[in-house]
Motif scaffolding. Structure first.
Motif, short mmCIF file in Angstrom:
data_model
loop_
_atom_site.label_atom_id
_atom_site.label_comp_id
_atom_site.label_asym_id
_atom_site.label_seq_id
_atom_site.Cartn_x
_atom_site.Cartn_y
_atom_site.Cartn_z
N HIS A 1 -45.27 -2.23 -14.32
CA HIS A 1 -44.97 -3.49 -13.61
C HIS A 1 -45.49 -5.01 -14.12
N ALA A 2 -45.70 -4.67 -15.59
CA ALA A 2 -46.44 -5.83 -16.29
C ALA A 2 -45.45 -7.19 -16.18
N MET A 3 -44.21 -7.02 -16.12
CA MET A 3 -43.37 -8.22 -16.33
C MET A 3 -43.42 -8.97 -14.93
N ILE A 4 -43.83 -8.26 -13.76
CA ILE A 4 -43.80 -9.18 -12.48
C ILE A 4 -44.93 -10.09 -12.55
N PRO A 5 -44.67 -11.29 -12.11
CA PRO A 5 -45.66 -12.28 -12.34
C PRO A 5 -46.37 -12.12 -10.89
N CYS A 6 -47.88 -12.31 -10.74
CA CYS A 6 -48.79 -12.00 -9.73
C CYS A 6 -48.12 -12.63 -8.43
N GLU A 7 -47.60 -13.98 -8.66
CA GLU A 7 -47.23 -14.53 -7.39
C GLU A 7 -45.92 -14.11 -6.65
N ASN A 8 -45.18 -13.30 -7.26
CA ASN A 8 -43.86 -12.67 -6.58
C ASN A 8 -44.54 -11.64 -5.37
N CYS A 9 -45.63 -11.28 -5.64
CA CYS A 9 -46.12 -10.35 -4.38
C CYS A 9 -47.09 -11.08 -3.69
N HIS A 10 -47.98 -11.72 -4.44
CA HIS A 10 -49.08 -12.53 -3.59
C HIS A 10 -48.71 -14.03 -3.20
N GLY A 11 -47.50 -14.34 -3.36
CA GLY A 11 -47.02 -15.71 -2.75
C GLY A 11 -47.80 -16.79 -3.69
N PRO B 1 -38.84 -11.53 -13.36
CA PRO B 1 -39.52 -10.67 -14.15
C PRO B 1 -38.64 -10.05 -15.45
N PHE B 2 -37.31 -10.50 -15.46
CA PHE B 2 -36.52 -9.87 -16.57
C PHE B 2 -36.10 -10.83 -17.39
N GLY B 3 -36.58 -11.86 -17.36
CA GLY B 3 -36.24 -13.03 -18.17
C GLY B 3 -34.77 -13.30 -18.34
N ALA B 4 -34.03 -13.19 -16.94
CA ALA B 4 -32.49 -13.41 -16.99
C ALA B 4 -32.29 -14.83 -16.93
N ASP C 1 -59.59 -8.79 -14.34
CA ASP C 1 -59.49 -7.29 -14.13
C ASP C 1 -58.14 -6.93 -13.52
N LYS C 2 -57.64 -7.52 -12.43
CA LYS C 2 -56.37 -7.14 -11.81
C LYS C 2 -55.11 -7.45 -12.84
N VAL C 3 -55.26 -8.69 -13.40
CA VAL C 3 -54.24 -8.98 -14.23
C VAL C 3 -54.19 -8.02 -15.53
N GLY C 4 -55.22 -7.69 -15.77
CA GLY C 4 -55.30 -6.67 -17.04
C GLY C 4 -54.87 -5.43 -16.84
N SER C 5 -54.96 -4.86 -15.54
CA SER C 5 -54.44 -3.50 -14.96
C SER C 5 -53.10 -3.66 -14.97
N LEU C 6 -52.71 -4.99 -14.56
CA LEU C 6 -51.21 -4.95 -14.09
C LEU C 6 -50.36 -4.97 -15.42
N SER C 7 -50.99 -5.57 -16.38
CA SER C 7 -50.46 -5.91 -17.59
C SER C 7 -50.24 -4.75 -18.36
N ALA C 8 -51.01 -3.64 -18.12
CA ALA C 8 -50.92 -2.56 -18.90
C ALA C 8 -49.95 -1.44 -17.97
N SER C 9 -49.43 -1.91 -17.07
CA SER C 9 -48.43 -0.83 -16.35
C SER C 9 -47.18 -1.21 -16.19
N HIS D 1 -47.98 4.53 -4.04
CA HIS D 1 -47.80 3.92 -5.43
C HIS D 1 -48.77 2.86 -5.47
N ASN D 2 -49.58 2.83 -6.39
CA ASN D 2 -50.45 1.68 -6.66
C ASN D 2 -49.56 0.42 -7.23
N PRO D 3 -49.35 -0.59 -6.80
CA PRO D 3 -48.27 -1.61 -7.26
C PRO D 3 -48.99 -2.05 -8.30
N HIS D 4 -50.20 -1.96 -8.85
CA HIS D 4 -50.57 -2.50 -10.26
C HIS D 4 -50.38 -1.25 -11.04
N ASN D 5 -50.18 -0.06 -10.83
CA ASN D 5 -49.93 0.97 -11.58
C ASN D 5 -48.93 2.08 -10.85
#
Lengths: 156, 257
Positions: free
Chosen positions: A80-90, B209-212, A70-78, A146-150
């Motif tokens: 912020h979709a290009m940001i990998p989960c672990e960039n914020c979650h470690g 995130p940007f594919g750089a 669900d979380k990955v789904g909502s993020l990938s629709a926003s 701001h919701n980081p996932h949207n």
């Protein structure tokens, strides 16, 4: 030859033998000149395997998706979709066993890495919505509005 | 000697001499593969895409256990700002561990400098990492065989074998090596050898995130990185040193050193 010549010579020979013996014991069997020759190939073959066995910490968002669809789904629709989960979650490491819970970085510093407005005309930075961190609600955490996932305020 | 025998011997001699000796060598498959392996790791950096967020630096440090706050990094991001009057300003605060968040440019002894927005002609970010050179100076100067190159092109450091003489750090023209503050041996980017050799991506490329940043096999013509290197206008750093780097840059300026 006289005795006084032989005696130091024996010492030298004993030293050389001792050094060679030490070398034979100390230097690993797989150490030597490999395919690329003495200049570039001189190394211990086993170390390549040691580096391959170094434990990986980051897993990738697909790994997160296995449980948090669900979380990955909502993020990938926003946006912020290009940001990998672990960039914020470690790094996930062996989560959920170790660690059981991931520490989430909700800091303002994390957001302004991309969203602090800089004039960088020759890079993609110019296309990212940017704010001046000193004036834009300076005392507040970004995730309070701001919701980081949207992150878009209009769609919230 | 009969004329028939003479012609026969001549024919045998000429056909034998025409055959090169090397053609009779029996080649070991390993030898052939080492001379031209199917795998050669290469890295592609797109400076147009990089936004200076520094997620790559953070991911690299966590992945490879380089202390976060220590002022050493395996990879870092540099900011270049060229003004309309021809000045070139560069900085990399803490290697961009926390990204670029201010317009102030660190000019060391000259303090923090701010360039007016309308004065900026060009400005971009350049991620840097070990170039895993084809002719690595660091490997050449290592006296004990601790730093070496694998058959697939990664330059690695044997931590049990390094004596900490620092020749490799001095020998590297790109300054990508340092002493590991915990391990107390020479350290450097490994292209995340533990990840790529097990089918994964490098930590920095994954975090971007940007594919750089992208890693790929330069020997595979279908690989996107190899395709970009073959068909696009890419540059390498410090070509004049003859080290033949395997990190390629899209959108490289001569001001970038």
């Amino acid at each position: 030859m006289k005795n006084h010549v032989w005696r130091p010579l024996y010492v030298v020979i004993a030293l050389v033998v001792a050094i060679l013996l030490f070398r034979a014991i100390y230097v690993p069997k797989d150490f030597g000149v490999q395919e690329r020759g003495y200049t570039f190939g001189f190394h211990r073959l086993g170390n390549e395997q040691e580096w391959k066995a170094f434990p990986a910490k980051y897993k990738e968002s697909n790994y997160c998706n296995e449980c948090h669809e669900d979380k990955v789904g909502s993020l990938s629709a926003s946006q912020h979709a290009m940001i990998p989960c672990e960039n914020c979650h470690g790094p996930a490491l062996n989560h959920p066993e170790d660690p059981e819970k991931l520490a989430i970085d909700r800091s303002r510093d994390l957001c302004i890495r991309c969203h602090s407005a800089l004039v960088m005309p020759s890079s993609g930075r110019n296309n990212i919505p940017g704010i001046d961190p000193a004036t834009h609600n300076a005392e507040m955490g970004c995730s309070e509005c701001h919701n980081p996932h949207n992150p878009s305020l209009e769609e919230m | 000697m009969k004329r028939r025998d003479f012609l026969k011997s001549t024919a045998v001699f000429v056909s034998g001499a025409a055959l090169s000796l090397s053609a009779l060598d029996i080649l070991e498959p390993g030898e052939v593969l080492a001379a031209n392996p199917e795998l050669r790791w290469g890295f592609l950096v797109d400076t147009y895409k990089c936004v200076g967020c520094g997620f790559c630096v953070k991911a690299c440090k966590l992945e490879n256990e380089i202390p976060l706050e220590a002022n050493v990094t395996r990879t870092w991001v540099e900011r270049y700002i060229m003004t309309k009057d021809g000045q070139v300003l560069m900085d990399t605060p803490k290697g961009a561990l926390n990204g670029f968040t201010t317009k102030l440019i660190d000019q060391n002894a000259d303090g923090m400098k701010k360039v007016a927005d309308e004065e900026i002609a060009q400005a971009f970010f350049v991620p840097k990492l070990c170039n895993h050179c084809t002719v690595p100076a660091c490997v050449q100067v290592c006296p004990v065989g601790a730093t070496y190159q694998t058959a697939d092109g990664a330059v690695l450091v044997d931590r049990t074998w390094c004596i900490g003489c620092g020749y490799c750090i001095m020998g590297c023209p790109y300054g990508v090596r340092f002493f590991h503050p915990v391990e107390h041996v020479a350290d450097k980017c490994t292209f995340c050898y533990h990840r790529i050799s097990n089918g994964g991506n490098t930590a920095c490329a994954q975090a971007c995130p940007f594919g750089a940043r992208r890693i790929g096999n330069l020997r595979d013509p279908r690989d996107p990185v190899a395709r970009a290197v073959l068909h696009q206008r890419v540059g390498i750093l410090r070509d004049e040193y003859g080290t033949k780097p395997n990190v390629y840059y899209i959108g490289l300026n001569e001001e970038v050193r």
